[in-house]
Design a protein around this motif. Structure first.
Motif, PDB file in Angstrom:
ATOM      1  N   ASN A  64       0.821  -1.202   0.000  1.00  0.00           N
ATOM      2  CA  ASN A  64       0.000   0.000   0.000  1.00  0.00           C
ATOM      3  C   ASN A  64       0.867   1.269   0.000  1.00  0.00           C
ATOM      4  OD1 ASN A  64      -1.721   2.104   0.621  1.00  0.00           O
ATOM      5  ND2 ASN A  64      -2.925   0.917   2.104  1.00  0.00           N
ATOM      6  N   SER A  65       1.079   1.851  -1.168  1.00  0.00           N
ATOM      7  CA  SER A  65       1.953   3.025  -1.284  1.00  0.00           C
ATOM      8  C   SER A  65       1.437   4.193  -0.458  1.00  0.00           C
ATOM      9  CB  SER A  65       2.051   3.513  -2.729  1.00  0.00           C
ATOM     10  OG  SER A  65       2.215   2.471  -3.602  1.00  0.00           O
ATOM     11  N   ASP A  66       0.122   4.401  -0.482  1.00  0.00           N
ATOM     12  CA  ASP A  66      -0.441   5.548   0.228  1.00  0.00           C
ATOM     13  C   ASP A  66      -0.123   5.504   1.718  1.00  0.00           C
ATOM     14  OD1 ASP A  66      -1.453   6.359  -2.147  1.00  0.00           O
ATOM     15  OD2 ASP A  66      -3.527   5.774  -1.735  1.00  0.00           O
ATOM     16  N   GLN A  67      -0.222   4.292   2.277  1.00  0.00           N
ATOM     17  CA  GLN A  67       0.059   4.151   3.705  1.00  0.00           C
ATOM     18  C   GLN A  67       1.537   4.425   4.000  1.00  0.00           C
ATOM     19  OE1 GLN A  67      -2.246   3.772   6.157  1.00  0.00           O
ATOM     20  NE2 GLN A  67      -0.476   4.237   7.438  1.00  0.00           N
ATOM     21  N   VAL A  68       2.408   3.947   3.137  1.00  0.00           N
ATOM     22  CA  VAL A  68       3.845   4.155   3.342  1.00  0.00           C
ATOM     23  C   VAL A  68       4.183   5.647   3.245  1.00  0.00           C
ATOM     24  CG1 VAL A  68       6.148   3.665   2.434  1.00  0.00           C
ATOM     25  CG2 VAL A  68       4.455   1.826   2.569  1.00  0.00           C
ATOM     26  N   VAL A  69       3.573   6.326   2.276  1.00  0.00           N
ATOM     27  CA  VAL A  69       3.785   7.774   2.150  1.00  0.00           C
ATOM     28  C   VAL A  69       3.304   8.469   3.427  1.00  0.00           C
ATOM     29  CG1 VAL A  69       3.006   9.874   0.951  1.00  0.00           C
ATOM     30  CG2 VAL A  69       3.690   7.856  -0.373  1.00  0.00           C
ATOM     31  N   LYS A  70       2.145   8.041   3.920  1.00  0.00           N
ATOM     32  CA  LYS A  70       1.601   8.621   5.160  1.00  0.00           C
ATOM     33  C   LYS A  70       2.560   8.414   6.327  1.00  0.00           C
ATOM     34  CE  LYS A  70      -3.351   8.375   4.686  1.00  0.00           C
ATOM     35  NZ  LYS A  70      -4.446   7.424   4.851  1.00  0.00           N
ATOM     36  N   ASP A  71       3.086   7.210   6.446  1.00  0.00           N
ATOM     37  CA  ASP A  71       4.002   6.903   7.555  1.00  0.00           C
ATOM     38  C   ASP A  71       5.280   7.747   7.467  1.00  0.00           C
ATOM     39  OD1 ASP A  71       2.239   5.049   8.589  1.00  0.00           O
ATOM     40  OD2 ASP A  71       3.173   3.335   7.592  1.00  0.00           O
ATOM     41  N   LEU A  72       5.789   7.907   6.245  1.00  0.00           N
ATOM     42  CA  LEU A  72       6.997   8.720   6.066  1.00  0.00           C
ATOM     43  C   LEU A  72       6.717  10.191   6.373  1.00  0.00           C
ATOM     44  CD1 LEU A  72       8.354   7.052   2.809  1.00  0.00           C
ATOM     45  CD2 LEU A  72       9.587   7.151   4.985  1.00  0.00           C
ATOM     46  N   MET A  73       5.582  10.697   5.917  1.00  0.00           N
ATOM     47  CA  MET A  73       5.250  12.098   6.154  1.00  0.00           C
ATOM     48  C   MET A  73       4.956  12.350   7.638  1.00  0.00           C
ATOM     49  SD  MET A  73       5.815  13.701   3.377  1.00  0.00           S
ATOM     50  CE  MET A  73       5.141  15.331   3.681  1.00  0.00           C
ATOM     51  N   ALA A  74       4.394  11.333   8.308  1.00  0.00           N
ATOM     52  CA  ALA A  74       4.135  11.482   9.746  1.00  0.00           C
ATOM     53  C   ALA A  74       5.460  11.662  10.480  1.00  0.00           C
ATOM     54  CB  ALA A  74       3.400  10.251  10.276  1.00  0.00           C
TER      55      ALA A  74
ATOM     56  N   VAL B 216      21.695  16.222   2.486  1.00  0.00           N
ATOM     57  CA  VAL B 216      21.336  14.812   2.687  1.00  0.00           C
ATOM     58  C   VAL B 216      20.044  14.707   3.494  1.00  0.00           C
ATOM     59  CG1 VAL B 216      22.043  12.641   3.791  1.00  0.00           C
ATOM     60  CG2 VAL B 216      23.758  14.079   2.664  1.00  0.00           C
ATOM     61  N   ALA B 217      19.174  13.782   3.104  1.00  0.00           N
ATOM     62  CA  ALA B 217      17.992  13.477   3.918  1.00  0.00           C
ATOM     63  C   ALA B 217      17.876  11.970   4.081  1.00  0.00           C
ATOM     64  CB  ALA B 217      16.719  14.033   3.278  1.00  0.00           C
ATOM     65  N   ILE B 218      17.350  11.573   5.218  1.00  0.00           N
ATOM     66  CA  ILE B 218      17.168  10.145   5.493  1.00  0.00           C
ATOM     67  C   ILE B 218      15.718   9.879   5.908  1.00  0.00           C
ATOM     68  CG2 ILE B 218      19.544   9.462   6.064  1.00  0.00           C
ATOM     69  CD1 ILE B 218      18.881  10.166   9.008  1.00  0.00           C
ATOM     70  N   PRO B 219      14.790  10.050   4.965  1.00  0.00           N
ATOM     71  CA  PRO B 219      13.387   9.777   5.304  1.00  0.00           C
ATOM     72  C   PRO B 219      13.254   8.323   5.753  1.00  0.00           C
ATOM     73  CG  PRO B 219      13.614  10.542   3.012  1.00  0.00           C
ATOM     74  CD  PRO B 219      14.973  10.292   3.539  1.00  0.00           C
ATOM     75  N   HIS B 220      12.553   8.092   6.839  1.00  0.00           N
ATOM     76  CA  HIS B 220      12.432   6.706   7.309  1.00  0.00           C
ATOM     77  C   HIS B 220      11.144   6.518   8.087  1.00  0.00           C
ATOM     78  CE1 HIS B 220      14.626   8.966  10.404  1.00  0.00           C
ATOM     79  NE2 HIS B 220      13.954   8.243  11.281  1.00  0.00           N
ATOM     80  N   ALA B 221      10.681   5.294   8.132  1.00  0.00           N
ATOM     81  CA  ALA B 221       9.469   4.991   8.895  1.00  0.00           C
ATOM     82  C   ALA B 221       9.410   3.509   9.193  1.00  0.00           C
ATOM     83  CB  ALA B 221       8.231   5.403   8.111  1.00  0.00           C
ATOM     84  N   LYS B 222       8.739   3.220  10.305  1.00  0.00           N
ATOM     85  CA  LYS B 222       8.357   1.832  10.557  1.00  0.00           C
ATOM     86  C   LYS B 222       7.019   1.652   9.877  1.00  0.00           C
ATOM     87  CE  LYS B 222      10.720   1.423  14.910  1.00  0.00           C
ATOM     88  NZ  LYS B 222      10.574   1.457  16.359  1.00  0.00           N
ATOM     89  N   THR B 223       6.930   0.643   9.066  1.00  0.00           N
ATOM     90  CA  THR B 223       5.707   0.503   8.289  1.00  0.00           C
ATOM     91  C   THR B 223       5.480  -0.964   7.953  1.00  0.00           C
ATOM     92  OG1 THR B 223       4.533   1.429   6.382  1.00  0.00           O
ATOM     93  CG2 THR B 223       6.855   0.928   6.054  1.00  0.00           C
ATOM     94  N   ASP B 224       4.507  -1.191   7.082  1.00  0.00           N
ATOM     95  CA  ASP B 224       4.118  -2.562   6.788  1.00  0.00           C
ATOM     96  C   ASP B 224       5.049  -3.212   5.760  1.00  0.00           C
ATOM     97  OD1 ASP B 224       2.633  -4.810   6.978  1.00  0.00           O
ATOM     98  OD2 ASP B 224       0.963  -4.107   5.755  1.00  0.00           O
ATOM     99  N   VAL B 225       6.244  -3.591   6.204  1.00  0.00           N
ATOM    100  CA  VAL B 225       7.177  -4.337   5.351  1.00  0.00           C
ATOM    101  C   VAL B 225       7.655  -5.555   6.135  1.00  0.00           C
ATOM    102  CG1 VAL B 225       8.027  -2.470   3.867  1.00  0.00           C
ATOM    103  CG2 VAL B 225       9.067  -2.814   6.112  1.00  0.00           C
ATOM    104  N   THR B 226       8.035  -6.595   5.425  1.00  0.00           N
ATOM    105  CA  THR B 226       8.478  -7.799   6.132  1.00  0.00           C
ATOM    106  C   THR B 226       9.973  -7.735   6.414  1.00  0.00           C
ATOM    107  OG1 THR B 226       8.645  -8.861   3.988  1.00  0.00           O
ATOM    108  CG2 THR B 226       6.700  -9.373   5.307  1.00  0.00           C
ATOM    109  N   ASP B 227      10.678  -6.976   5.573  1.00  0.00           N
ATOM    110  CA  ASP B 227      12.115  -6.852   5.751  1.00  0.00           C
ATOM    111  C   ASP B 227      12.514  -5.409   5.497  1.00  0.00           C
ATOM    112  OD1 ASP B 227      14.516  -7.955   6.400  1.00  0.00           O
ATOM    113  OD2 ASP B 227      14.374  -9.544   4.888  1.00  0.00           O
TER     114      ASP B 227
END
Lengths: 153, 93
Positions: free
Chosen positions: A40-50, A63-74
């Protein structure tokens, strides 16, 4: 941690087109989606923007290091380069030309910290950043990363 | 006045360690002092406490012991406030 274990060559983008914060996040997430690493791209974008709303991950020096905990297995990593730079509300106000995006599974913590540490360790070298900016294409960028990675650890 | 160098061991206690946001707070705090401030992790890693990439590169997780080294007229105050941020406020997490 070996960067090339988490970053594949197809996850290196040498010419991001977006010039705005939200757009560049969407562009990078779109690539990750096309690699079938997320559902779900929209959710990942939301998590990163949050995460960005807590304070920009533009850590300075372009340099930027956008990061998020999200729905990925690895862990998923992507390196994006913008030739013109993106206004990312960075700590030093400098437009961002190098993005290192990280997605980590919701239940992990140590992995995320190790990846951030490894990336920062490489990117704090000014010459290394310069080389990445000047590299001809994504193949050349990947080669530089591999070389640097092998020489430091 | 002669500058003196002081050192202090501080252990990271917040659960998530020195990830991006705590690192940014630490750098912001360190940068508000005129003293030079460095952080040593084990014997082989020494970074500038005023550099976000340096601090992130430490990869300091919960339980990591770091040695802060400050030199300058406000060195004592700097380490007091950094210790407060790390131990008492735990980066407001």
């Amino acid at each position: 941690m070996n960067i090339t274990n988490i970053l594949s060559q197809e996850a290196v983008l040498d010419d991001l087109k977006s010039r705005q914060k939200m757009d560049v996040i969407v562009e990078m997430v779109g690539i990750i989606k096309s690699m079938n690493k997320i559902q779900n791209s929209d959710q990942v974008v939301k998590d990163l923007m949050a995460r960005e709303s807590l304070g920009s991950t533009g850590i300075g020096y372009g340099v930027a290091i956008p990061h998020a905990k999200t729905d990925v297995t690895d862990l998923v990593a992507l390196l994006g380069r913008s030739k013109l730079g993106v206004d990312f509300d960075s700590l030093d106000g400098i437009p961002v030309k190098l993005f290192f995006l990280l997605l980590t599974p919701k239940n992990s913590t140590g992995q995320h910290l190790k990846a951030l540490a490894r990336i920062s360790n490489l990117l704090k070298d000014k010459l290394f950043r310069q080389e990445l900016l000047e590299a001809e294409d994504s193949g050349a960028i990947y080669k530089i990363i591999k070389r640097e990675n092998n020489s430091t650890h | 006045m002669e500058k003196k160098e002081i050192t202090r061991k501080i252990t990271i206690i917040n659960p998530e360690g020195l990830h991006a946001r705590p690192s940014a707070l630490l750098v912001e705090k360190a940068s508000s002092f005129s003293s030079s401030i460095f952080i040593k992790k084990e014997e082989d890693m020494l970074v500038n406490a005023k550099s976000i990439m340096g601090v992130l590169a430490l990869g300091a997780s919960k339980g990591t012991s770091l040695t802060f080294i400050a030199e300058g007229t406000d060195a004592e105050k700097a380490l007091d406030e950094l210790e407060h941020l790390i131990i008492k406020r735990t980066f407001d997490e």
